[in-house]
Scaffold this motif. Structure first.
Motif, short mmCIF file in Angstrom:
data_model
loop_
_atom_site.label_atom_id
_atom_site.label_comp_id
_atom_site.label_asym_id
_atom_site.label_seq_id
_atom_site.Cartn_x
_atom_site.Cartn_y
_atom_site.Cartn_z
N LYS A 4 31.63 26.53 -9.14
CA LYS A 4 30.23 26.40 -9.55
C LYS A 4 29.83 27.53 -10.49
O LYS A 4 29.96 28.71 -10.16
N VAL A 5 29.34 27.14 -11.66
CA VAL A 5 28.82 28.08 -12.65
C VAL A 5 27.33 27.82 -12.80
O VAL A 5 26.91 26.67 -12.99
N VAL A 6 26.52 28.86 -12.69
CA VAL A 6 25.09 28.77 -12.92
C VAL A 6 24.76 29.53 -14.19
O VAL A 6 25.10 30.71 -14.32
N VAL A 7 24.11 28.85 -15.13
CA VAL A 7 23.72 29.47 -16.40
C VAL A 7 22.21 29.65 -16.41
O VAL A 7 21.46 28.70 -16.21
N ILE A 8 21.79 30.89 -16.63
CA ILE A 8 20.37 31.22 -16.70
C ILE A 8 20.07 31.57 -18.16
O ILE A 8 20.58 32.56 -18.68
N GLY A 9 19.29 30.73 -18.84
CA GLY A 9 19.07 31.03 -20.24
C GLY A 9 18.30 29.99 -21.01
O GLY A 9 17.52 29.21 -20.45
N ALA A 54 34.04 22.99 -14.92
CA ALA A 54 33.21 23.56 -13.85
C ALA A 54 32.09 22.61 -13.43
O ALA A 54 31.67 21.75 -14.20
N GLN A 55 31.61 22.80 -12.22
CA GLN A 55 30.35 22.20 -11.78
C GLN A 55 29.26 23.16 -12.21
O GLN A 55 29.32 24.36 -11.91
N VAL A 56 28.24 22.68 -12.92
CA VAL A 56 27.29 23.57 -13.58
C VAL A 56 25.86 23.23 -13.21
O VAL A 56 25.47 22.07 -13.14
N SER A 57 25.07 24.28 -12.98
CA SER A 57 23.61 24.16 -12.87
C SER A 57 22.98 25.00 -13.97
O SER A 57 23.44 26.11 -14.26
N MET A 58 21.92 24.46 -14.58
CA MET A 58 21.18 25.16 -15.62
C MET A 58 19.84 25.62 -15.08
O MET A 58 19.14 24.86 -14.40
N VAL A 59 19.48 26.86 -15.38
CA VAL A 59 18.16 27.41 -15.03
C VAL A 59 17.47 27.77 -16.34
O VAL A 59 17.97 28.62 -17.10
N GLY A 60 16.34 27.14 -16.63
CA GLY A 60 15.65 27.40 -17.88
C GLY A 60 14.35 26.63 -17.96
O GLY A 60 13.92 25.98 -17.00
N CYS A 61 13.71 26.69 -19.14
CA CYS A 61 12.44 26.00 -19.37
C CYS A 61 12.45 25.28 -20.71
O CYS A 61 12.97 25.81 -21.71
N VAL A 62 11.87 24.08 -20.72
CA VAL A 62 11.66 23.34 -21.97
C VAL A 62 10.19 22.99 -22.08
O VAL A 62 9.44 23.04 -21.09
N GLY A 63 9.75 22.61 -23.28
CA GLY A 63 8.37 22.24 -23.48
C GLY A 63 8.10 20.80 -23.11
O GLY A 63 9.02 20.00 -22.94
N ASN A 64 6.82 20.46 -23.02
CA ASN A 64 6.42 19.09 -22.72
C ASN A 64 6.29 18.31 -24.03
O ASN A 64 5.22 17.79 -24.37
N ASP A 65 7.40 18.25 -24.75
CA ASP A 65 7.43 17.56 -26.05
C ASP A 65 8.72 16.76 -26.16
O ASP A 65 9.55 16.74 -25.24
N ALA A 66 8.88 16.08 -27.29
CA ALA A 66 10.05 15.23 -27.47
C ALA A 66 11.35 16.04 -27.44
O ALA A 66 12.36 15.59 -26.88
#
Length: 304
Positions: A4-9, A54-66
């Protein structure tokens, strides 16, 4: 189960144009092509780790747009767990990229929603961090968040990788002790060490400086020259696989994701480095960020 790989970015939409050369100040050039491609260093590294086993989880934020919908959707297609990718009231991050005929690029980033990734957000998804074998961070989200993530990764006893990109200033001194693998390119190593990095000898000197600052191990990536690995006791140069480069965008991200995936799966440091190098070499033979990242089967089949 895969490691398991977790990417924060960061998650950015890349707005990519190709031109004969990079423009000078005040100059307007006629471009050859334009494309919108999912990117961002965090998302690129997550895609690389996922495609490379790898099994991957992403930690991050996106906007409420397309763009936000497209960025999250691109990760889901790769089988990446996006439960910790938040949608916030902002525009999604973008990267404006010009690629020249020599496959070099110039990039301007607008953080947008990436700025909403705070320490409090990390605390709310701490279970995701606890599930990791390897945690990866970069510098396209707020510094306070990166520092919090590094320290939490150390507290949890995880393998912690920091890709200090883009580096515009020295890192906080207390970050280094939290980092198992610090992976800058030559320009980033120069910023962090205060030393010019333009040869194998100067890359070794910069790596030694960063080890002395407290980093566990350092990998200075050097493009076509390969990389310099320092473990505190010795230095080793790894030449790059020979390929014909088309576009270097995301090559560093591909190396980081591939190295992390291989390391998490139990490969030795040397084998993980070589695995990441092959993945990065394959990526520069194709255009774009995430579209250029190879699969595990392609890396396994590679012959230089």
């Amino acid at each position: 189960m895969p490691a398991k790989v977790v990417v924060i970015g960061s998650l950015n939409m890349d707005l990519v144009t190709r031109a004969p050369r990079l423009p000078r100040g005040g100059e307007t050039l006629i471009g050859k092509s334009f494309a919108t491609i999912p990117g961002g260093k965090g998302a690129n590294q997550a895609v690389a780790a996922a495609r490379l086993g790898a099994q991957v989880s992403m930690v991050g934020c996106v906007g409420n747009d397309a763009y936000g919908e497209q960025l999250r959707g691109a990760l889901l297609v790769e089988g990446i767990d996006c439960q910790a990718v938040r949608v916030v009231e902002d525009s999604s991050g973008v990267a404006l990229i010009v690629v020249d005929d020599n496959s070099q690029n110039a990039i301007v980033i607008v953080a947008g929603a990436n700025g909403a990734l705070t320490a409090e957000v990390l605390d709310s998804v701490d279970a995701v961090l606890q599930s990791a074998d390897v945690i990866i961070c970069q510098l396209e989200v707020p510094d306070a968040t990166v520092g919090h993530a590094l320290k939490r990764g150390r507290e949890l006893g995880k393998i912690v990788i920091l890709n200090p990109a883009p580096a515009s200033h020295a890192l906080p001194a207390d970050w280094y002790a939290c980092v198992d693998y610090l992976i800058p390119n030559e320009s980033e190593a120069a910023v962090l060490s205060g030393l010019a990095v333009d040869s194998l000898e100067t890359a070794e000197a910069a790596a030694a400086h960063l080890i002395a600052a407290g980093a566990g191990k350092v990998i200075v990536t050097l493009g076509a020259q390969g990389l310099m690995f320092a473990n505190g006791a010795s230095f080793e140069h790894f030449p790059a696989p020979r390929v014909k480069a088309v576009d270097t965008t995301a090559a560093g991200d591909t190396f980081v994701g591939g190295f992390a995936a291989a390391l998490a799966s139990g490969k030795s440091e040397v084998d993980a480095i070589r695995f990441g190098q092959v993945a990065a070499a394959l990526s520069v033979t194709r255009s774009g960020a995430q579209p250029s990242i190879p699969t595990l089967l392609e890396v396994q089949a590679f012959k230089s």
